[in-house]
Scaffold this motif. Structure first.
Motif, short mmCIF file in Angstrom:
data_model
loop_
_atom_site.label_atom_id
_atom_site.label_comp_id
_atom_site.label_asym_id
_atom_site.label_seq_id
_atom_site.Cartn_x
_atom_site.Cartn_y
_atom_site.Cartn_z
N ASN A 108 0.89 -1.12 0.15
CA ASN A 108 0.05 0.03 0.04
C ASN A 108 0.94 1.34 0.21
O ASN A 108 1.51 1.56 0.86
CB ASN A 108 -0.92 -0.03 1.13
N ASP A 109 0.87 1.91 -1.00
CA ASP A 109 1.70 3.18 -1.40
C ASP A 109 1.45 4.19 -0.25
O ASP A 109 2.46 4.99 0.04
CB ASP A 109 1.91 3.66 -2.87
N LYS A 110 0.31 4.15 0.26
CA LYS A 110 -0.24 5.19 1.16
C LYS A 110 0.04 4.87 2.74
O LYS A 110 -0.32 5.69 3.59
CB LYS A 110 -1.57 5.73 0.92
N ALA A 127 -2.08 9.47 12.39
CA ALA A 127 -1.75 9.90 11.23
C ALA A 127 -2.42 11.09 10.71
O ALA A 127 -3.65 10.95 11.02
CB ALA A 127 -1.71 8.82 10.00
N ASP A 128 -1.99 12.15 10.16
CA ASP A 128 -2.74 13.11 9.53
C ASP A 128 -3.33 12.61 8.21
O ASP A 128 -2.56 12.18 7.28
CB ASP A 128 -2.06 14.26 9.13
N GLY A 129 -4.64 12.62 8.17
CA GLY A 129 -5.24 12.00 6.69
C GLY A 129 -6.66 12.13 6.73
O GLY A 129 -7.28 12.45 7.80
N GLY A 137 -1.82 3.39 9.11
CA GLY A 137 -2.06 4.66 9.76
C GLY A 137 -3.53 4.81 10.34
O GLY A 137 -4.55 4.15 9.78
N ARG A 138 -3.58 5.52 11.26
CA ARG A 138 -4.85 5.46 12.01
C ARG A 138 -5.81 6.50 11.69
O ARG A 138 -5.27 7.79 11.88
CB ARG A 138 -4.66 5.61 13.43
N LEU A 139 -6.95 6.29 11.08
CA LEU A 139 -7.98 7.49 10.58
C LEU A 139 -9.38 6.96 11.51
O LEU A 139 -10.34 7.26 11.01
CB LEU A 139 -8.36 7.53 9.24
N HIS A 140 -8.98 6.53 12.78
CA HIS A 140 -10.20 6.18 13.63
C HIS A 140 -11.41 5.41 12.86
O HIS A 140 -12.33 5.52 13.14
CB HIS A 140 -10.75 7.63 14.03
N PHE A 168 -12.07 5.04 10.01
CA PHE A 168 -12.55 5.34 8.65
C PHE A 168 -11.78 4.81 7.45
O PHE A 168 -11.98 4.29 6.34
CB PHE A 168 -12.63 6.66 8.50
N GLY A 169 -10.33 4.43 7.60
CA GLY A 169 -9.43 3.91 6.76
C GLY A 169 -9.84 2.39 6.44
O GLY A 169 -9.83 1.99 5.57
#
Length: 262
Positions: free
Chosen positions: A58-60, A91-93, A213-216, A218-219
């Motif tokens: 995963n490039d992101k 993570a910021d995202g 990365g953590r997006l609560h 939603f990721g």
């Protein structure tokens, strides 16, 4: 002014004992589970190792370097039995979803993903440490609610995107959602084969929150949709997956959705 503010409620009962963060609160549930069901750290580590293998595609993802079991076992302890690699990566995202009435489905250019069922119930005490069973959390309530609203069963699910704010929460969701029996989560994830991209139940295919990365949560939902659309690139699960479950939360709050591609 000044001074230490008075803490009431659960915080007032936890802070005097050094339980300052969710790492501490999740750790004592995990410790109790290990005592009851003989979960080993070698087994638990498969959640983190699987996430890192998937993140490499995963490039992101935030963390993509190779991770070994020795790396996991050697990582510094944060709150026993959880080490650094059991904890997610803030993570910021951002991610966005367009949710519409089913009437608009024929107008969509992308494959349409439908909500088959939602589980959000809470039946036991809304507490970190006063549930009747400390080896369970609100995930069990949400999961039971979810399956009560569909004719599908865990055997119908092709992909699972399960909350990994801490690795043990993911194992708990596996059991709560019925992918394995209570107390058998360690056996189910041992060796990592069952949860791999080509396994019985591909898990957290984008790297989850531990490596992606953590997006609560939603990721995880976003990854479920991408997989069901067949748009996940190198990490795409084979076999034309059509049904996915995404779950978020741990402790006293939790929710889950069952998704189906039209």
């Amino acid at each position: 002014g000044g001074g230490v503010p008075r803490m009431d409620g659960e915080l007032g009962q936890m802070l005097p004992f050094g339980a300052f963060s969710a790492t501490n609160w999740v750790a004592w549930h995990c410790q109790r589970y290990m005592h009851e069901y003989s979960l080993s750290r070698e087994q638990l580590g498969q959640i983190a190792l699987n996430a890192r293998r998937n993140a490499a595609l995963n490039d992101k993802a935030v963390y993509r370097d190779a991770l070994s079991l020795d790396d996991y076992l050697g990582a510094r302890m944060i709150s026993t039995p959880l080490c650094l690699l059991d904890c997610d990566v803030p993570a910021d995202g951002a991610t966005a979803f367009v949710i519409s009435a089913a009437d608009h489905a024929p107008e969509m250019k992308q494959p349409v993903v439908r909500f088959e069922a939602v589980g959000s119930a809470l039946h036991d005490r809304p507490s970190w440490f006063q549930r009747s069973d400390l080896t369970s959390m609100a995930a069990w309530d949400a999961a039971r609610h979810l399956w009560s609203r569909t004719s599908l069963t865990p055997a119908d699910v092709d992909i699972a995107q399960l909350y990994d704010g801490f690795s043990w929460l993911t194992l708990m969701w596996l059991e709560a959602l019925g992918f394995c029996d209570k107390g058998k989560g360690g056996e189910f994830i041992a060796g990592g084969d069952n949860i791999a991209l080509d396994g019985k139940l591909p898990l957290n295919t984008g790297g989850g929150q531990l490596s992606g990365g953590r997006l609560h949560g939603f990721g995880l939902l976003h990854e479920a949709v991408i997989q069901l659309r067949g748009a996940a690139g190198r990490r795409q699960v084979a076999g034309d997956p059509r049904t996915a479950v995404a779950a978020a939360g741990g402790g006293p709050l939790a929710g889950a959705v069952l998704l189906r591609r039209q």
